[in-house]
Scaffold this motif. Structure first.
Motif, PDB file in Angstrom:
ATOM      1  N   ARG A 110      25.055  43.589  42.903  1.00  0.00           N
ATOM      2  CA  ARG A 110      25.935  42.645  43.603  1.00  0.00           C
ATOM      3  C   ARG A 110      26.242  41.501  42.650  1.00  0.00           C
ATOM      4  N   HIS A 111      27.461  41.036  42.693  1.00  0.00           N
ATOM      5  CA  HIS A 111      27.870  39.964  41.786  1.00  0.00           C
ATOM      6  C   HIS A 111      28.946  39.116  42.447  1.00  0.00           C
ATOM      7  N   ARG A 112      29.226  37.965  41.846  1.00  0.00           N
ATOM      8  CA  ARG A 112      30.290  37.082  42.326  1.00  0.00           C
ATOM      9  C   ARG A 112      30.786  36.275  41.143  1.00  0.00           C
ATOM     10  N   GLU A 146      30.700  37.380  46.825  1.00  0.00           N
ATOM     11  CA  GLU A 146      29.634  38.371  46.554  1.00  0.00           C
ATOM     12  C   GLU A 146      30.069  39.776  46.992  1.00  0.00           C
ATOM     13  N   HIS A 147      29.863  40.736  46.112  1.00  0.00           N
ATOM     14  CA  HIS A 147      30.218  42.128  46.434  1.00  0.00           C
ATOM     15  C   HIS A 147      29.609  43.072  45.389  1.00  0.00           C
ATOM     16  N   SER A 148      29.666  44.348  45.681  1.00  0.00           N
ATOM     17  CA  SER A 148      29.397  45.346  44.642  1.00  0.00           C
ATOM     18  C   SER A 148      30.716  46.082  44.429  1.00  0.00           C
ATOM     19  N   SER A 162      39.542  26.939  33.269  1.00  0.00           N
ATOM     20  CA  SER A 162      40.243  28.087  33.833  1.00  0.00           C
ATOM     21  C   SER A 162      39.598  29.379  33.314  1.00  0.00           C
ATOM     22  N   ARG A 163      39.186  30.230  34.244  1.00  0.00           N
ATOM     23  CA  ARG A 163      38.546  31.494  33.840  1.00  0.00           C
ATOM     24  C   ARG A 163      39.517  32.653  34.046  1.00  0.00           C
ATOM     25  N   MET A 164      39.535  33.534  33.064  1.00  0.00           N
ATOM     26  CA  MET A 164      40.323  34.767  33.188  1.00  0.00           C
ATOM     27  C   MET A 164      39.352  35.919  32.987  1.00  0.00           C
ATOM     28  N   SER A 165      39.495  36.947  33.771  1.00  0.00           N
ATOM     29  CA  SER A 165      38.704  38.152  33.507  1.00  0.00           C
ATOM     30  C   SER A 165      39.602  39.358  33.716  1.00  0.00           C
ATOM     31  N   MET A 166      39.265  40.433  33.049  1.00  0.00           N
ATOM     32  CA  MET A 166      40.021  41.667  33.284  1.00  0.00           C
ATOM     33  C   MET A 166      39.030  42.811  33.419  1.00  0.00           C
ATOM     34  N   PHE A 190      43.112  48.771  37.129  1.00  0.00           N
ATOM     35  CA  PHE A 190      42.858  47.666  36.224  1.00  0.00           C
ATOM     36  C   PHE A 190      43.268  46.381  36.935  1.00  0.00           C
ATOM     37  N   ARG A 191      42.403  45.365  36.858  1.00  0.00           N
ATOM     38  CA  ARG A 191      42.739  44.114  37.556  1.00  0.00           C
ATOM     39  C   ARG A 191      42.519  42.929  36.630  1.00  0.00           C
ATOM     40  N   ILE A 192      43.428  41.977  36.701  1.00  0.00           N
ATOM     41  CA  ILE A 192      43.247  40.721  35.968  1.00  0.00           C
ATOM     42  C   ILE A 192      42.977  39.629  37.006  1.00  0.00           C
ATOM     43  N   ASN A 193      41.887  38.913  36.838  1.00  0.00           N
ATOM     44  CA  ASN A 193      41.542  37.815  37.753  1.00  0.00           C
ATOM     45  C   ASN A 193      41.756  36.491  37.034  1.00  0.00           C
ATOM     46  N   HIS A 194      42.332  35.555  37.745  1.00  0.00           N
ATOM     47  CA  HIS A 194      42.526  34.219  37.178  1.00  0.00           C
ATOM     48  C   HIS A 194      41.953  33.201  38.159  1.00  0.00           C
ATOM     49  N   TYR A 195      41.049  32.390  37.676  1.00  0.00           N
ATOM     50  CA  TYR A 195      40.462  31.325  38.494  1.00  0.00           C
ATOM     51  C   TYR A 195      40.939  30.019  37.865  1.00  0.00           C
ATOM     52  N   PRO A 196      42.063  29.482  38.340  1.00  0.00           N
ATOM     53  CA  PRO A 196      42.668  28.335  37.651  1.00  0.00           C
ATOM     54  C   PRO A 196      41.831  27.069  37.781  1.00  0.00           C
TER      55      PRO A 196
END
Ligand SMILES: O=C(O)CCC(=O)C(=O)O
Ligand SMILES: [Fe+2]
Length: 200
Positions: free
Chosen positions: A121-123, A64-66, A131-135, A44-50
């Motif tokens: 593929r996504h980015r 970009e990655h899959s 500020s974006r947060m994703s989990m 499980f990962r939480i991403n934060h793009y401040p």
């Protein structure tokens, strides 16, 4: 948090069971049993793009990655940024919706469906003003699990595209390459023209 992870893992298993059923795979738990395995390597990962300022600049926050695993269940706040690339150089924004899940097919599921489901593929772009947060929950097999397509996925018209591999082998390959490299191509069975056509 543990309850959330348990719930999204269950959701991932249900989606995988429906996918197997839709593909007429005899064992509907063929895909989900890999992440139900007690030794599964899911995480499980939480991403934060401040945000940084108010000058409206856009940068790439996550390149970009899959996703290498089986299935990803992603959720974000109401700030956009996620884009998918169904074709080289084409980027389609995914509308942000904090009440919705974004489900990504991972490389391992592409291999197990013999290319029928494609690992997109996504980015993620990052906006300076928001500020974006994703989990994300990444459902993955056990390290020693053998990844191969069930017999129903392989026909004379659609020969086996990828050679069998273990998740440990795939993971080691993924970590030895750059984020954006196409690792699944290294596991293609044979490179004759018919095979290539199926992958286009
Ligand atoms: O933050 C996002 O929306 C994308 C994150 C992502 O692709 C990942 O964590 O693998
Ligand atoms: Fe991702």
């Amino acid at each position: 948090m543990n309850n959330y992870i348990r719930a999204v893992r269950e959701l991932a298993c249900e989606i995988l069971d429906l996918m197997a059923e839709g593909l007429w795979v005899r064992d509907p738990s063929y895909f989900s049993k890999m992440i139900r395995d007690v030794e599964n390597d899911s995480f499980f990962r939480i991403n934060h793009y401040p945000s940084c300022c108010n000058n409206n600049t856009t940068r790439v926050g996550f390149g970009e990655h899959s996703d290498p695993q089986i299935l990803t269940i992603l959720r974000s706040n109401d700030v956009g940024g996620l884009q998918i690339s169904p074709d080289h150089g084409v980027w389609i924004p995914v509308a942000p919706d904090s009440a919705a899940f974004c489900v990504n097919v991972g490389d391992v599921l592409q291999a197990m469906t013999n290319g029928r489901f494609v690992s997109v593929r996504h980015r993620a772009l990052s906006y300076s003003s928001q500020s974006r947060m994703s989990m994300a929950y990444f459902g993955a097999p056990a390290l020693q699990a053998r990844v191969s397509a069930p017999p129903e996925m392989v026909t004379t018209n659609r020969p086996s595209l990828y050679r069998p591999f273990t998740w440990a082998e795939y993971k080691a390959t993924a970590y030895s390459l750059s984020l954006g490299d196409n690792r699944l191509d290294l596991f293609i069975n044979c490179k004759d023209d018919d095979h290539k056509k199926l992958l286009d």
